[in-house]
Design a protein around this motif. Structure first.
Motif, mmCIF file in Angstrom:
data_model
loop_
_atom_site.group_PDB
_atom_site.id
_atom_site.type_symbol
_atom_site.label_atom_id
_atom_site.label_comp_id
_atom_site.label_asym_id
_atom_site.label_seq_id
_atom_site.Cartn_x
_atom_site.Cartn_y
_atom_site.Cartn_z
ATOM 1 N N ARG A 34 0.859 -1.197 0.000
ATOM 2 C CA ARG A 34 0.000 0.000 0.000
ATOM 3 C C ARG A 34 0.889 1.238 0.000
ATOM 4 N N ILE A 35 1.408 1.573 -1.183
ATOM 5 C CA ILE A 35 2.317 2.711 -1.337
ATOM 6 C C ILE A 35 1.747 3.649 -2.398
ATOM 7 N N GLY A 36 1.654 4.922 -2.037
ATOM 8 C CA GLY A 36 1.223 5.953 -2.966
ATOM 9 C C GLY A 36 2.292 7.014 -3.126
ATOM 10 N N ALA A 37 2.114 7.877 -4.125
ATOM 11 C CA ALA A 37 3.081 8.948 -4.381
ATOM 12 C C ALA A 37 2.333 10.214 -4.755
ATOM 13 N N PHE A 38 2.862 11.349 -4.279
ATOM 14 C CA PHE A 38 2.327 12.667 -4.604
ATOM 15 C C PHE A 38 3.469 13.514 -5.157
ATOM 16 N N GLY A 39 3.195 14.255 -6.239
ATOM 17 C CA GLY A 39 4.208 15.147 -6.792
ATOM 18 C C GLY A 39 3.586 16.382 -7.399
ATOM 19 N N PHE A 40 4.276 17.501 -7.238
ATOM 20 C CA PHE A 40 3.833 18.781 -7.784
ATOM 21 C C PHE A 40 4.860 19.322 -8.760
ATOM 22 N N SER A 41 4.403 19.767 -9.923
ATOM 23 C CA SER A 41 5.216 20.451 -10.916
ATOM 24 C C SER A 41 6.357 19.543 -11.384
ATOM 25 N N ALA A 42 7.630 19.876 -11.118
ATOM 26 C CA ALA A 42 8.696 18.934 -11.453
ATOM 27 C C ALA A 42 8.531 17.640 -10.665
ATOM 28 N N GLY A 43 7.948 17.737 -9.465
ATOM 29 C CA GLY A 43 7.598 16.531 -8.720
ATOM 30 C C GLY A 43 6.495 15.751 -9.403
ATOM 31 N N GLY A 44 5.590 16.447 -10.121
ATOM 32 C CA GLY A 44 4.592 15.765 -10.927
ATOM 33 C C GLY A 44 5.228 15.018 -12.086
ATOM 34 N N PHE A 45 6.248 15.626 -12.694
ATOM 35 C CA PHE A 45 7.033 14.919 -13.712
ATOM 36 C C PHE A 45 7.667 13.679 -13.101
ATOM 37 N N THR A 46 8.210 13.819 -11.891
ATOM 38 C CA THR A 46 8.873 12.712 -11.205
ATOM 39 C C THR A 46 7.918 11.557 -10.970
ATOM 40 N N VAL A 47 6.743 11.850 -10.425
ATOM 41 C CA VAL A 47 5.787 10.794 -10.115
ATOM 42 C C VAL A 47 5.236 10.172 -11.392
ATOM 43 N N THR A 48 4.995 10.972 -12.422
ATOM 44 C CA THR A 48 4.551 10.402 -13.697
ATOM 45 C C THR A 48 5.597 9.433 -14.233
ATOM 46 N N SER A 49 6.871 9.781 -14.086
ATOM 47 C CA SER A 49 7.945 8.872 -14.500
ATOM 48 C C SER A 49 7.941 7.603 -13.658
ATOM 49 N N ALA A 50 7.731 7.758 -12.346
ATOM 50 C CA ALA A 50 7.803 6.619 -11.439
ATOM 51 C C ALA A 50 6.668 5.627 -11.652
ATOM 52 N N ILE A 51 5.539 6.079 -12.203
ATOM 53 C CA ILE A 51 4.441 5.151 -12.449
ATOM 54 C C ILE A 51 4.458 4.610 -13.874
#
Length: 329
Positions: free
Chosen positions: A158-175
């Motif tokens: 049960r692991i989730g991720a949140f990212g904003f802006s460049a962090g949104g790029f990061t999370v999109t990459s991670a999924i």
């Protein structure tokens, strides 16, 4: 047509652009573990419960923070949410969201991305380094962290991720999103007047460091807010993403404007996301309301968006993020 390789002078300065446009955060100094419970609330109700370093592989020791839930009476492992900040930010960039999730029963961990933070922007153009850094944080939180004082067991399923802006790029990459570096050059050839593109002659991207495949199958749900470079993700890679995604867009985002950043992700994910468009919000409204000291130091991220209440919005934002992760993890 196939993308041609972007000229170096066209993609130069990308990191500085994103430092200014993608969410610098309130500075935070590394500290000993914070007080818990009422003592913490008297100091700063959004403060993390622990601040420490963990082994970051090629990045050396990486700074991280954890917000802790109340310990469950049955002792079961807790779900984990990891947070990735924007360029020039830090581990406390989204402290209000982290505290809201912890209060709802999640362990929340945020890192300061090495070489891409408020103290050090030396590797800010190496954006594809970020998702592996997030994965190493997950490694630590599901492994050695529980042996630290105050550590609790985390449920690896049960692991989730949140990212904003460049962090949104990061999370999109991670999924599973795969970013095509050539698309960045093509985008700025077509839109040279965009804010980021006007700054692309300041620093350079070493394309030999652009390694976009960084999927982490342990992430079971993701919240992505105002993602950077959405146009650069390949349609095929996004179509393969089947986990639940909550996607946020600022309706008045003139930093990462429509339809180039949120829409390509929204329209090509393999499973339709839970999509929220916040009318009247600016890009930086996804950051918490600024303290007076930060407002004086960083007016570019703190100046209120006309006719928009950031504090009220964050109450709604955090409630919806908590609800989403409660449903999906």
């Amino acid at each position: 047509m196939p993308h041609r390789s972007p000229p170096q002078n066209l993609i130069a300065g990308f990191g500085l652009a994103l430092m200014l446009l993608a969410g610098a955060a309130s500075p935070v100094q590394a500290t000993a573990p914070q007080a818990e419970g009422p003592a913490r609330a008297q100091i700063d109700p959004q403060a993390p419960d622990q601040v420490f370093t963990f082994p970051g592989g090629p990045d050396g020791a990486v700074e991280a923070a954890v917000w802790l839930p109340a310990r469950p009476a049955d002792g079961r492992p807790a779900p984990l949410v990891v947070i990735s900040h924007g360029n020039g930010g830090g581990l406390r960039s989204h402290a209000d969201t982290a505290r809201a999730l912890a209060d709802a029963g999640f362990v929340v961990a945020a890192l300061t991305h090495p070489g891409d933070n408020y103290r050090d922007m030396s590797r800010s153009t190496q954006l594809t380094n970020r998702a592996p850094q997030l994965s190493r944080l997950i490694n630590y939180m599901t492994g050695d962290w529980r042996s630290r004082p105050g550590g609790v067991a985390v449920d690896p399923n049960r692991i989730g991720a949140f990212g904003f802006s460049a962090g949104g790029f990061t999370v999109t990459s991670a999924i599973g999103g795969v970013s095509d570096a050539a698309a960045i050059g093509d985008h700025c050839e077509a839109h040279p007047g965009f804010f980021a593109c006007r700054l692309l002659d300041v620093m350079g991207i070493d394309l030999s460091t652009w390694r976009p495949r960084a999927k982490d199958d342990r992430i079971k749900a993701a919240v992505i807010a105002a993602p950077a470079l959405g146009f650069s993700f390949t349609s095929d890679s996004l179509a393969a993403v089947r986990i639940p995604v909550q996607l946020w867009q600022a309706g008045a985002d003139d930093i990462l404007p429509a339809p180039y950043n949120v829409e390509p992700i929204r329209d090509h994910l393999g499973a339709a996301p839970e999509y929220h468009r916040v009318e009247g919000a600016g890009h930086y409204d996804f950051l918490p309301p600024c303290s007076p000291a930060l407002a004086a130091e960083a007016p570019q991220i703190c100046t209120p968006t006309p006719h928009f209440n950031r504090a009220d919005f964050h109450k709604d934002l955090n409630r919806e993020i908590v609800r989403f992760f409660q449903r999906t993890l």
